[in-house]
Each structure stands twice: as C-alpha cells, then as structure tokens.
Design an enzyme around this catalytic site. Structure first.
Site, PDB file in Angstrom:
ATOM      1  N   GLU A  56       0.898  -1.032   0.352  1.00  0.00           N
ATOM      2  CA  GLU A  56       0.245   0.213  -0.026  1.00  0.00           C
ATOM      3  C   GLU A  56       0.847   1.301   0.195  1.00  0.00           C
ATOM      4  O   GLU A  56       1.350   1.220   0.814  1.00  0.00           O
ATOM      5  CB  GLU A  56      -0.579  -0.080   1.509  1.00  0.00           C
ATOM      6  CG  GLU A  56      -1.969  -1.185   0.962  1.00  0.00           C
ATOM      7  CD  GLU A  56      -2.255  -1.788   3.014  1.00  0.00           C
ATOM      8  OE1 GLU A  56      -3.612  -2.140   2.924  1.00  0.00           O
ATOM      9  OE2 GLU A  56      -2.058  -1.150   3.935  1.00  0.00           O
ATOM     10  N   ARG A 112       3.527   4.084  16.017  1.00  0.00           N
ATOM     11  CA  ARG A 112       2.622   5.059  15.397  1.00  0.00           C
ATOM     12  C   ARG A 112       0.879   4.725  15.559  1.00  0.00           C
ATOM     13  O   ARG A 112      -0.325   5.349  16.468  1.00  0.00           O
ATOM     14  CB  ARG A 112       2.983   6.113  13.833  1.00  0.00           C
ATOM     15  CG  ARG A 112       2.181   5.099  13.115  1.00  0.00           C
ATOM     16  CD  ARG A 112       0.970   4.835  12.747  1.00  0.00           C
ATOM     17  NE  ARG A 112       0.579   4.873  11.568  1.00  0.00           N
ATOM     18  CZ  ARG A 112       0.271   3.258  10.799  1.00  0.00           C
ATOM     19  NH1 ARG A 112      -0.646   2.556  11.660  1.00  0.00           N
ATOM     20  NH2 ARG A 112      -0.687   3.627   9.814  1.00  0.00           N
ATOM     21  N   GLY A 225      -6.271  -5.559  14.063  1.00  0.00           N
ATOM     22  CA  GLY A 225      -6.191  -6.446  13.116  1.00  0.00           C
ATOM     23  C   GLY A 225      -6.665  -6.616  12.155  1.00  0.00           C
ATOM     24  O   GLY A 225      -5.676  -6.377  10.634  1.00  0.00           O
ATOM     25  N   ASP A 227      -7.758  -4.927   8.552  1.00  0.00           N
ATOM     26  CA  ASP A 227      -7.664  -3.991   8.292  1.00  0.00           C
ATOM     27  C   ASP A 227      -7.178  -3.963   6.478  1.00  0.00           C
ATOM     28  O   ASP A 227      -6.606  -3.412   6.030  1.00  0.00           O
ATOM     29  CB  ASP A 227      -6.292  -3.105   8.511  1.00  0.00           C
ATOM     30  CG  ASP A 227      -5.273  -4.308   8.341  1.00  0.00           C
ATOM     31  OD1 ASP A 227      -4.902  -5.672   8.169  1.00  0.00           O
ATOM     32  OD2 ASP A 227      -3.821  -3.951   8.644  1.00  0.00           O
TER      33      ASP A 227
HETATM   34  P1  NAD Z   1       2.457 -10.722  13.454  1.00  0.00           P
HETATM   35  O1  NAD Z   1       2.133 -11.159  12.029  1.00  0.00           O
HETATM   36  O2  NAD Z   1       3.212 -10.208  14.055  1.00  0.00           O
HETATM   37  O3  NAD Z   1       1.569 -10.792  14.318  1.00  0.00           O
HETATM   38  C1  NAD Z   1       0.154 -11.510  14.435  1.00  0.00           C
HETATM   39  C2  NAD Z   1      -0.331 -12.828  15.673  1.00  0.00           C
HETATM   40  O4  NAD Z   1      -1.496 -12.300  15.377  1.00  0.00           O
HETATM   41  C3  NAD Z   1       0.415 -13.590  15.278  1.00  0.00           C
HETATM   42  O5  NAD Z   1       1.181 -14.053  16.541  1.00  0.00           O
HETATM   43  C4  NAD Z   1      -0.447 -15.034  15.612  1.00  0.00           C
HETATM   44  O6  NAD Z   1       0.382 -16.240  16.125  1.00  0.00           O
HETATM   45  C5  NAD Z   1      -1.729 -14.128  16.514  1.00  0.00           C
HETATM   46  N1  NAD Z   1      -2.778 -14.929  15.581  1.00  0.00           N
HETATM   47  C6  NAD Z   1      -3.628 -14.918  14.243  1.00  0.00           C
HETATM   48  N2  NAD Z   1      -4.328 -15.569  14.746  1.00  0.00           N
HETATM   49  C7  NAD Z   1      -5.091 -15.449  15.391  1.00  0.00           C
HETATM   50  C8  NAD Z   1      -6.144 -16.265  16.529  1.00  0.00           C
HETATM   51  N3  NAD Z   1      -7.091 -16.377  16.400  1.00  0.00           N
HETATM   52  N4  NAD Z   1      -6.088 -15.495  17.942  1.00  0.00           N
HETATM   53  C9  NAD Z   1      -5.459 -15.119  18.701  1.00  0.00           C
HETATM   54  N5  NAD Z   1      -4.301 -15.160  18.117  1.00  0.00           N
HETATM   55  C10 NAD Z   1      -3.707 -15.036  16.973  1.00  0.00           C
HETATM   56  O7  NAD Z   1       1.551  -9.439  13.069  1.00  0.00           O
HETATM   57  P2  NAD Z   1       1.705  -7.636  13.506  1.00  0.00           P
HETATM   58  O8  NAD Z   1       2.989  -6.943  12.856  1.00  0.00           O
HETATM   59  O9  NAD Z   1       1.782  -7.581  15.232  1.00  0.00           O
HETATM   60  O10 NAD Z   1       0.363  -6.990  13.048  1.00  0.00           O
HETATM   61  C11 NAD Z   1      -0.739  -7.508  13.572  1.00  0.00           C
HETATM   62  C12 NAD Z   1      -2.297  -7.289  12.821  1.00  0.00           C
HETATM   63  O11 NAD Z   1      -2.363  -5.726  12.392  1.00  0.00           O
HETATM   64  C13 NAD Z   1      -2.325  -7.364  11.803  1.00  0.00           C
HETATM   65  O12 NAD Z   1      -2.940  -7.790  10.993  1.00  0.00           O
HETATM   66  C14 NAD Z   1      -1.405  -5.662  10.536  1.00  0.00           C
HETATM   67  O13 NAD Z   1      -1.849  -6.258   8.902  1.00  0.00           O
HETATM   68  C15 NAD Z   1      -2.559  -5.009  11.438  1.00  0.00           C
HETATM   69  N6  NAD Z   1      -1.982  -3.181  11.833  1.00  0.00           N
HETATM   70  C16 NAD Z   1      -2.620  -2.764  11.907  1.00  0.00           C
HETATM   71  C17 NAD Z   1      -1.961  -1.705  11.986  1.00  0.00           C
HETATM   72  C18 NAD Z   1      -2.987  -0.111  12.328  1.00  0.00           C
HETATM   73  O14 NAD Z   1      -2.549   0.802  12.512  1.00  0.00           O
HETATM   74  N7  NAD Z   1      -4.412  -0.748  12.475  1.00  0.00           N
HETATM   75  C19 NAD Z   1      -1.097  -1.266  11.420  1.00  0.00           C
HETATM   76  C20 NAD Z   1       0.274  -1.952  11.704  1.00  0.00           C
HETATM   77  C21 NAD Z   1      -0.557  -3.629  11.675  1.00  0.00           C
END
Ligand code: NAD
Length: 344
Positions: A56, A112, A225, A227
């Site tokens: 993105e 952020r 998560g 998004d």
């Molecule tokens: P990551 O892959 O490092 O961690 C995600 C964790 O979720 C993993 O440890 C995984 O085992 C766990 N998981 C997956 N399915 C699960 C479930 N059903 N129950 C419990 N745990 C589960 O990812 P990250 O960098 O920590 O990012 C997390 C999420 O946040 C991603 O989806 C990312 O796209 C999103 N994100 C959103 C924003 C925002 O501004 N809203 C910013 C950054 C990241």
C-alpha cells in the site's frame, strides 16, 4: 541533501529516548494533526492486493508538507521468516516538491499505531480502566502495551495468541519491564474482566477472534488487526452492540470491521470526538469500538515527530537523493562530462 533515518539510527534513537517517552510525545503529534483534520488533503490508501498479501501507498498533505508511507501486510510472512508488516516513509516540501526527510517505518509504524490506539483509548475507554486484554502477541503487541501504560497508566495485561511461542516472546520482552502479565488460555479467558481489548492478530481471512457473548458492558475495543478487504477480526454482532469510531470513513468502509456491515452503518470519525463535534463515551456501560485500519495522517504525524526529534542530533544521515545540477535545465550535464563514451 535529504535527511535519512535508517534502521540503525531509529534503534539507537529509540533506545536513547525510551519507548514510553517516545509514545507519549508521539501521541501529542498525532493528536495535533487529528485536530486539524480538515486542513489535510486525504484519500483512502492505494492498495495492491495479491494472494500473498497487500502493498500500500499512504499519502497525506497539509499543503506545506506532503508525506507518504510504503507499507506491506503479508500475514503468512512470519512462517517464511519475514515480518508481516514492513514500511518506509517520506516527507516532502510542497513548495518545490523536493523530499526533505526519509525514514525507516517498520519500527515507526508500530510506534504510530500504538500511539494512535492510546490516543483514542484515552478519550473513549473508561477513565478507571486497569486491565488490557491483548489478542495477538506478534510484532505490534509490545508497542501497544507500552503505549497503554505510557498514556493511560495500564500495567496489567492478559495476553492470548494461538502461537504459544509468540506469548513466550511477549512475556520475555514485557515481564522485565514490570508489566503484570496474565497468560490466558483462550480469547474468552483473556477478555474476561478486561477494561480495554486490543485485537492485533494477522490472518488474511474473515476471522472471528471475539464473539458478542465475550463482550462485557463498558469495555473499549481497539480492533487494529482487521485492516484489509476480506481481513476482519470481530463478530459483526459486536459492532451492532457498541458505538463504532473510525479514522477516515471512506477508507474504513473498504478495509475495516465495518466492511461486514451495510453501507449506512453508523460510524463516527474520531477527529470529530477530539474536537468536540461528536460524542465519544457517554456512559460507563457503553461499549466503544475503535475500528482501526491505520491512516496516512498518523504516518505523517510520526514522520514529523521523528524529523523534529532527531534535528540537532547524530541520529540521522544526509543522503544525496535528489539529482541537483547547478543549471536546473542541464540534468544531463551531471553525467555527460563523466561518460566520455557518450561524447562523439
Ligand atoms: P504479526 O504477524 O507479527 O502478529 C500477529 C499475531 O497474531 C501472531 O503471533 C499470530 O500467531 C496471532 N494470531 C493469528 N490468528 C490468531 C487468532 N485467531 N487468535 C489469536 N492470535 C492469533 O503481526 P503484527 O505486525 O503484530 O500485526 C498484527 C495485525 O495488525 C496485522 O493484521 C497487521 O496488518 C495489523 N496492523 C494494523 C495497523 C493499524 O494501523 N490498524 C498497523 C499495523 C499492523
């Protein structure tokens, strides 16, 4: 010359400042920019979806400074040794279009996002909130916890992840920092008795991390998560049960939890709460939901903050990013004299 903060400098700077100090100060920058929301040129981010994930571009401009972030989201990356989210970002001078500041943003995105989560929770969560439930213990989880402690004073965290190694890593990182951690046996167990719930899981699917029966009166849900189109975390019944707050409505309708709801489902842009134009939490029993997807203004604020914070320090380099011939019409002159084979 363009100022550049690489990963090494970002890490050195963050270590020198302290993560919680950075998060507290960054909230100020994000909040300032949300308060002047209407001054910004805004658009939903430009997304390129593939079966692997999404790449993105996220632009925003306040008509003096233009910023954008490049970011990916690849939920299957950790199983291949890569991170789910990586990023870098740029600020540019609107008056001549030259880039002035470039930074790594993998770490900065975690900062952020956590700063934004805490800014919103400070306004929407119950002021007596004491316990955070964290569903998902991946890359974002520690930053989220530190932001809630720094901004709301929350030190008690119940954590659940389907990957036990992620929970172990979280405990290893956070216990030495004095957090009171409860390792939960399920999502339902984690959220029981929590005042704030952060869902930060990654799965390229319509997942149901929380169901409506798990949601207690008065809770604030920070759903960050989900998004992307087809990537959500909440049972739609939860959305119907609470009041939903979003960053930029046109983007969240495409990417957020509310993609599961009808097009006219009510959602309030958070800047309106911050500026007193809309109500936030009105009762202690109300369920508030921040349907966070991440918006370009947050990246703009984070870049602004780091640019200002590293000025006058040695936590940045100057890079020769823009070719600048003495005669602005003689770009070729830069290479012509050095490439004799081109001269006949
Ligand atoms: P990551 O892959 O490092 O961690 C995600 C964790 O979720 C993993 O440890 C995984 O085992 C766990 N998981 C997956 N399915 C699960 C479930 N059903 N129950 C419990 N745990 C589960 O990812 P990250 O960098 O920590 O990012 C997390 C999420 O946040 C991603 O989806 C990312 O796209 C999103 N994100 C959103 C924003 C925002 O501004 N809203 C910013 C950054 C990241």
């Amino acid at each position: 010359m363009t100022r550049f903060v690489d990963v090494g400098n970002m890490v050195r700077w963050a270590a020198a400042q302290g993560t919680e100090h950075i998060l507290a100060e960054m909230v100020g920058y994000v909040e300032d920019d949300f308060r002047r929301w209407e001054d910004f040129d805004k658009k939903p981010r430009v997304a390129s979806h593939t079966p692997f994930g999404v790449i993105e571009l996220m632009p925003a401009s306040d008509h003096e400074t233009y910023g954008f972030k490049y970011v990916n989201g690849h939920p299957s990356n950790p199983s291949r040794g890569f991170q789910t989210v990586t990023a870098f970002g740029v600020l540019a001078d609107v008056s001549n279009g030259y880039p002035t500041f470039v930074s790594e943003m993998t770490l900065l995105t975690a900062f952020r996002t956590a700063a934004t989560s805490a800014m919103v929770a400070r306004k929407l969560a119950r002021p007596d909130s004491k316990r955070l439930a964290l569903i998902g213990a991946g890359s974002q989880s520690e930053f989220q916890s530190l932001a809630f402690r720094s901004v709301l004073g929350i030190n008690e965290v119940s954590v659940w992840d389907t990957d036990p190694a992620a929970v172990e890593k979280y405990v290893r990182n956070m216990a030495p920092l004095g957090f009171d951690i409860i390792v939960a046996s399920s999502a339902a167990d984690a959220v029981r008795g929590a005042d704030i719930i952060t869902t930060c899981t990654a799965d390229k699917a319509k997942a149901v991390i929380l169901t409506a029966d798990m949601i207690e009166a008065g809770v604030h849900i920070n759903a960050m998560g989900g998004d992307c189109p087809g990537k959500t975390e909440l049972d739609p019944a939860i959305l119907a049960r609470g009041d939903v707050f979003v960053e930029f409505d046109p983007q969240t309708r495409i990417e957020g939890e509310i993609q599961q709801m009808p097009a006219d489902f009510p959602a309030t842009e958070f800047w309106r709460v911050l500026t007193g134009q809309a109500a936030g939490r009105t009762t202690a029993e109300q369920v508030t939901i921040f349907d966070s997807v991440g918006f370009a203004i947050e990246d703009f604020s984070a870049l602004r903050y780091v640019r200002d914070a590293v000025a006058g320090t040695d936590f940045f380099d100057e890079i020769d990013l823009v070719a600048s011939p003495e005669d602005p019409k003689n770009l070729f002159g830069l290479i012509g004299a050095r490439a004799p084979h081109l001269i006949r």
